[in-house]
Structure formats: structure tokens, C-alpha cells
Design a protein around this motif. Structure first.
Motif, mmCIF file in Angstrom:
data_model
loop_
_atom_site.group_PDB
_atom_site.id
_atom_site.type_symbol
_atom_site.label_atom_id
_atom_site.label_comp_id
_atom_site.label_asym_id
_atom_site.label_seq_id
_atom_site.Cartn_x
_atom_site.Cartn_y
_atom_site.Cartn_z
ATOM 1 N N VAL A 131 17.418 -9.992 -16.346
ATOM 2 C CA VAL A 131 17.214 -8.586 -16.711
ATOM 3 C C VAL A 131 18.532 -7.969 -17.188
ATOM 4 C CG1 VAL A 131 16.756 -6.308 -15.695
ATOM 5 C CG2 VAL A 131 15.167 -8.195 -15.297
ATOM 6 N N TYR A 132 19.616 -8.312 -16.508
ATOM 7 C CA TYR A 132 20.931 -7.837 -16.956
ATOM 8 C C TYR A 132 21.270 -8.400 -18.330
ATOM 9 C CZ TYR A 132 25.962 -7.973 -17.662
ATOM 10 O OH TYR A 132 27.203 -7.880 -18.229
ATOM 11 N N LEU A 133 21.050 -9.698 -18.535
ATOM 12 C CA LEU A 133 21.384 -10.324 -19.804
ATOM 13 C C LEU A 133 20.552 -9.752 -20.951
ATOM 14 C CD1 LEU A 133 21.743 -13.988 -18.508
ATOM 15 C CD2 LEU A 133 23.599 -12.467 -19.217
ATOM 16 N N CYS A 134 19.331 -9.348 -20.653
ATOM 17 C CA CYS A 134 18.519 -8.665 -21.669
ATOM 18 C C CYS A 134 19.182 -7.354 -22.088
ATOM 19 C CB CYS A 134 17.122 -8.374 -21.133
ATOM 20 S SG CYS A 134 16.057 -9.812 -20.939
ATOM 21 N N GLU A 135 19.714 -6.646 -21.114
ATOM 22 C CA GLU A 135 20.375 -5.373 -21.402
ATOM 23 C C GLU A 135 21.627 -5.602 -22.243
ATOM 24 O OE1 GLU A 135 19.360 -1.589 -21.232
ATOM 25 O OE2 GLU A 135 18.382 -3.011 -19.872
ATOM 26 N N ARG A 136 22.338 -6.680 -21.960
ATOM 27 C CA ARG A 136 23.544 -7.018 -22.728
ATOM 28 C C ARG A 136 23.189 -7.441 -24.157
ATOM 29 N NH1 ARG A 136 28.577 -6.002 -22.485
ATOM 30 N NH2 ARG A 136 29.532 -8.075 -22.441
ATOM 31 N N ASN A 137 22.292 -8.401 -24.291
ATOM 32 C CA ASN A 137 21.790 -8.860 -25.592
ATOM 33 C C ASN A 137 22.912 -9.297 -26.533
ATOM 34 O OD1 ASN A 137 19.644 -9.501 -27.282
ATOM 35 N ND2 ASN A 137 19.643 -7.497 -28.275
ATOM 36 N N THR A 138 23.930 -9.913 -25.992
ATOM 37 C CA THR A 138 25.004 -10.501 -26.794
ATOM 38 C C THR A 138 24.620 -11.936 -27.153
ATOM 39 O OG1 THR A 138 26.135 -11.333 -24.823
ATOM 40 C CG2 THR A 138 26.739 -9.103 -25.593
ATOM 41 N N PRO A 139 25.323 -12.558 -28.089
ATOM 42 C CA PRO A 139 25.022 -13.967 -28.380
ATOM 43 C C PRO A 139 25.081 -14.860 -27.143
ATOM 44 C CG PRO A 139 26.393 -13.047 -30.117
ATOM 45 C CD PRO A 139 26.304 -11.990 -29.053
ATOM 46 N N ALA A 140 26.092 -14.665 -26.299
ATOM 47 C CA ALA A 140 26.191 -15.484 -25.082
ATOM 48 C C ALA A 140 25.036 -15.191 -24.136
ATOM 49 C CB ALA A 140 27.524 -15.216 -24.375
ATOM 50 N N ALA A 141 24.658 -13.921 -24.044
ATOM 51 C CA ALA A 141 23.531 -13.557 -23.177
ATOM 52 C C ALA A 141 22.238 -14.174 -23.686
ATOM 53 C CB ALA A 141 23.399 -12.036 -23.102
ATOM 54 N N ARG A 142 22.030 -14.153 -24.976
ATOM 55 C CA ARG A 142 20.797 -14.716 -25.536
ATOM 56 C C ARG A 142 20.736 -16.229 -25.328
ATOM 57 N NH1 ARG A 142 17.841 -11.184 -28.824
ATOM 58 N NH2 ARG A 142 16.886 -12.936 -29.923
ATOM 59 N N ARG A 143 21.881 -16.897 -25.448
ATOM 60 C CA ARG A 143 21.882 -18.342 -25.178
ATOM 61 C C ARG A 143 21.513 -18.614 -23.723
ATOM 62 N NH1 ARG A 143 26.480 -18.071 -28.543
ATOM 63 N NH2 ARG A 143 27.889 -18.012 -26.724
ATOM 64 N N ALA A 144 22.030 -17.799 -22.825
ATOM 65 C CA ALA A 144 21.691 -17.966 -21.406
ATOM 66 C C ALA A 144 20.212 -17.689 -21.166
ATOM 67 C CB ALA A 144 22.553 -17.048 -20.551
ATOM 68 N N LEU A 145 19.670 -16.714 -21.867
ATOM 69 C CA LEU A 145 18.242 -16.409 -21.735
ATOM 70 C C LEU A 145 17.385 -17.554 -22.273
ATOM 71 C CD1 LEU A 145 18.346 -12.627 -22.731
ATOM 72 C CD2 LEU A 145 17.809 -13.547 -20.464
ATOM 73 N N GLU A 146 17.823 -18.183 -23.331
ATOM 74 C CA GLU A 146 17.110 -19.369 -23.838
ATOM 75 C C GLU A 146 17.110 -20.479 -22.790
ATOM 76 O OE1 GLU A 146 19.135 -20.368 -27.420
ATOM 77 O OE2 GLU A 146 18.118 -18.817 -28.626
ATOM 78 N N ASP A 147 18.223 -20.640 -22.107
ATOM 79 C CA ASP A 147 18.308 -21.658 -21.054
ATOM 80 C C ASP A 147 17.355 -21.330 -19.899
ATOM 81 O OD1 ASP A 147 20.212 -23.030 -22.482
ATOM 82 O OD2 ASP A 147 21.920 -22.213 -21.357
ATOM 83 N N ILE A 148 17.180 -20.038 -19.601
ATOM 84 C CA ILE A 148 16.252 -19.649 -18.537
ATOM 85 C C ILE A 148 14.816 -20.006 -18.933
ATOM 86 C CG2 ILE A 148 15.247 -17.672 -17.315
ATOM 87 C CD1 ILE A 148 18.006 -16.378 -17.328
ATOM 88 N N VAL A 149 14.460 -19.790 -20.199
ATOM 89 C CA VAL A 149 13.127 -20.196 -20.668
ATOM 90 C C VAL A 149 12.943 -21.698 -20.489
ATOM 91 C CG1 VAL A 149 11.552 -20.312 -22.642
ATOM 92 C CG2 VAL A 149 12.968 -18.278 -22.307
ATOM 93 N N ASP A 150 13.957 -22.459 -20.872
ATOM 94 C CA ASP A 150 13.878 -23.916 -20.702
ATOM 95 C C ASP A 150 13.701 -24.284 -19.228
ATOM 96 O OD1 ASP A 150 14.189 -24.307 -23.412
ATOM 97 O OD2 ASP A 150 16.357 -24.667 -23.287
#
Length: 398
Positions: A131-150
Motif C-alpha cells: 500500500v505504501y509502495l502504491c502511494e510512492r509509485n516510483t520505478p523502484a516501487a513499481r518493480r517491487a509491486l511486480e515482485d509482490i504479484v509474482d
């Protein structure tokens, strides 16, 4: 019960103070930063804006001097979320949040521990950091969010391949540890599978691994529907399922709130429908919302076999129910929901007036007067607020 007139409503701000020495988002005075910011925007109030910044400064100073966890609820991630959210609301400037660039690396690294220990919980685990990384929405945050989906794709099937893998291996309480690897299925928005569904729906809308998110959402809702096993139109789902000898044993406790219960599940089905465009999911959410809409406090106490009166808090109290019905009514536009909002809102004011100062916990979003005030301020508006503090609780998609 009639809604209190505007003239007779009293200010409940007096019940919120900055004296609380607990520095956390869910239960400490950091939560006050959101309330003071909300009031500052609504009233163009510079004094409240200063109060917001002062609370943030107190919490930043505390974090710099103490070792803290990375949990959203009581750790560094909560402070980071508050800072980024307030920056997105133009309360803070990008320069105010420069320190988050460094903090992000530590928060993202802490995801590895959550994955290893299978802690996906919103309040203390993977989804909270997401939820925090969504708020950030930086390239690094989005890569981490992709890893969470995986990660959720990898863990949706249990190691023995014969059952759903999204099991809760930890209790919902902060001070308790693993239960000897004995997992169960949690069907609440605070700690369970509904939170995964809503979170994946948010990622889908952000354009993150949309095909995977949609497939996982479908499998999550299929699992929920397969376990609609209770013969009760208001509470058709258990709050938890315990695997035993190849079967799932339902926990039949009947809770109504944001954390567990019919409305908690309705939110998940609505989020899923937004992605899958499935009328049956929309209908399920509607039934879960409306079948119990006429319940009043005594009905909920009786259903839960609880002799104690309800509290006023967001988690499963009167203000929380008022807010949930208010948000769900944006979708369903039903006069019964309007009446329910009025009942629970009025009951909240009544309960607060009945008790002496200090009876209800001053600070905190989930179980504190800060959360109650945020709710009441939104309920008193004639138009939806753009100050979407409820993103924190996965309610922004309603």
C-alpha cells in the motif's frame, strides 16, 4: 433514532489530542497528522496545517532516535506512507520527502522476510508495505509491486498442490508469533484473502501485471464463493477456515465491520467486479451489503453472542459501519443504506456524548478517536472528499 441536527452536533475534535506518546500510524499520534490535514484542507485552516506538520516532525524525530519495525501499523512504513500521502495531497512538498528515497530500499528489502515467513497481512506484512509502495509509485516501487504479484502467483497453490495456498500462518495480533506452521484461511479484509483481492485490483488499475492480477483475482473470488457454506443470509461466510483431515472447518463467529464480516467481503467482490466485469460478483456484493442493512446495535450484539455494547471505532464500531454503508451507497444508491448511515452516525455521536472525556482512546485510526473524527468529517460533507485517507484501509475503490 434521528440524526442530530447540525446545530446540536458538538465538535468531537476535543477528544483528539497530541499528548499520546505512542508514535505509530494505526494507534499513535501520527494518525493525527491525517486529521489535522483533512481539517486544514476543508476549512483552509493554517493552524491545523501547522499542527499536521508538527505531529509529523515529532514522529520523524522519534524514528531517528529509536529502532522500529517496518510494519505499516506501528513501524517506519506507516510514517513513510503518511509523508508520501500528504505529499500527494500537496500538504508536503517533494523536498519534504527526499528521505523516503533511502527508506524505500529498507522497506523493499524487508519484503523478503515477509515472503519467507508468509506474512501478507495489511497491518503488519506484505500488503501494508505494498500500500505504501502504491502511494510512492516510483520505478523502484513499481518493480517491487511486480515482485509482490509474482509472489502471490507463486503461493496461490499450496506445496502439496491440492488446496489454496494463501493461508494465514500468524495471528492477527502484533505480540504473538507463528503457530507451529498451522495455517488457516482468513476471510477478513484486515488480515485475509479479501485484502489480497482488493490489493491486486488496485495494482491492476495501476497497470501492473494486469493479466496476472486478473487471473489471481478470479481464483481468489472462486475460493471465497466455494466456501459460502453457512445457512445464514446475513452471514453466509465464515470468518476463518481451518484445514483438518482434508476438510475446511468454518469458524462461525459473526462479526460486522471493516475487519471481518459481510461488508468486508462485499468490498472485495466489488473490487473484483471492477476488474473482471462479472455481474455475479456485483450481485454477491450487493446481497452481502443489503441483507443485513436493517441490523441495529442489539441485532449485531445478539448475532455475535456478545453482551457488550459496540464501541465507536473504525475497525468494527459504529462509526466504521456508518462509513462503510456511506461508501457502499455510492455504488448501490439504496435508501436503506442512506437510513443505515444516518442510524450509525447518530448512534456514534450519542455514545460519545454518553461517556466522560478520556473514555474513548484519543489517538489512532483503527481504534481511536482520530479515525472517528476523519469519518464524521467525511460524512458531514455534501460531496465526496478528494482527501482519500481511506486508501490506507483499501476502501478507495468504492
Amino acid at each position: 433514532m434521528q440524526v442530530l441536527s447540525t446545530e446540536n452536533k458538538f465538535s468531537i475534535r476535543q477528544y483528539v489530542t497530541n499528548e499520546e506518546k505512542s508514535f505509530s500510524l494505526m494507534s499513535g499520534n501520527l494518525s493525527n497528522a491525517l486529521l489535522w490535514a483533512q481539517i486544514a484542507l476543508q476549512e483552509q485552516n493554517e493552524e491545523m496545517l501547522d499542527a499536521c506538520v508538527n505531529v509529523l516532525s515529532q514522529n520523524i524525530d522519534f524514528v531517528q532516535q529509536h529502532t522500529m519495525t517496518y510494519k505499516l501499523s506501528i513501524g517506519v512504513t506507516g510514517l513513510a506512507w503518511a509523508m508520501q500521502f500528504l505529499a500527494n495531497q500537496k500538504i508536503l512538498t517533494p523536498a519534504d520527502c527526499e528521505s523516503l528515497d533511502e527508506i524505500d530500499g529498507y522497506i523493499i528489502k524487508s519484503l523478503d522476510g515477509n515472503k519467507l515467513e508468509r506474512v501478507y497481512d495489511l497491518l503488519q506484512g506484505l500488503i501494508g508495505k505494498g500500500v505504501y509502495l502504491c502511494e510512492r509509485n516510483t520505478p523502484a516501487a513499481r518493480r517491487a509491486l511486480e515482485d509482490i504479484v509474482d509472489y502471490f502467483e507463486h503461493t496461490i497453490v499450496s506445496p502439496d498442490k491440492d488446496q489454496m495456498g494463501w493461508m494465514d500462518y500468524h495471528t492477527s495480533y502484533f505480540d504473538q508469533t507463528e503457530r507451529d506452521d498451522l495455517g488457516y484461511y482468513n476471510l477478513g479484509l484486515a488480515h485475509g484473502i479479501p485484502s489480497i483481492i482488493v490489493f491486486l485490483a488496485r495494482l491492476h488499475k495501476m497497470g501492473i501485471k494486469q493479466k496476472q492480477c486478473a487471473a489471481l483475482i478470479r481464483r481468489g473470488t472462486d475460493f471465497l464463493l466455494e466456501n459460502r457454506v453457512l445457512d445464514d443470509p446475513i452471514f453466509p461466510y465464515p470468518s476463518k477456515l481451518y484445514p483438518l483431515n482434508g476438510q475446511l472447518i468454518p469458524n462461525v463467529s459473526k462479526i460486522t465491520g471493516w475487519c471481518y464480516g459481510p461488508l468486508s467481503l462485499a468490498i472485495a467482490f466489488l473490487a473484483a467486479n471492477d476488474i473482471l466485469d462479472d455481474p455475479s460478483l456485483f450481485a454477491e456484493a450487493r446481497d452481502l451489503t443489503l441483507n443485513g442493512v436493517d441490523m441495529r446495535e442489539e441485532d449485531i450484539m445478539r448475532a455475535g453472542n456478545n453482551p457488550k455494547r459496540m464501541d465507536v471505532y473504525l475497525c468494527h464500531g459504529t462509526a466504521g459501519l456508518a462509513y462503510l454503508y456511506h461508501r457502499l451507497n455510492r455504488t448501490f444508491q439504496n435508501p436503506k443504506l442512506t437510513k443505515a448511515v444516518e442510524y450509525w452516525q447518530a448512534l456514534t455521536y450519542e455514545k460519545i456524548q454518553e461517556q466522560p472525556a478520556g473514555f474513548y482512546k484519543a489517538c489512532g485510526l483503527l481504534t481511536g478517536m482520530t479515525g472517528v473524527c476523519l469519518i464524521m468529517n467525511d460524512l458531514d460533507r455534501s460531496t465526496p472528499s478528494e482527501f482519500q485517507w481511506d486508501r490506507l484501509f483499501l476502501l478507495d475503490q468504492l
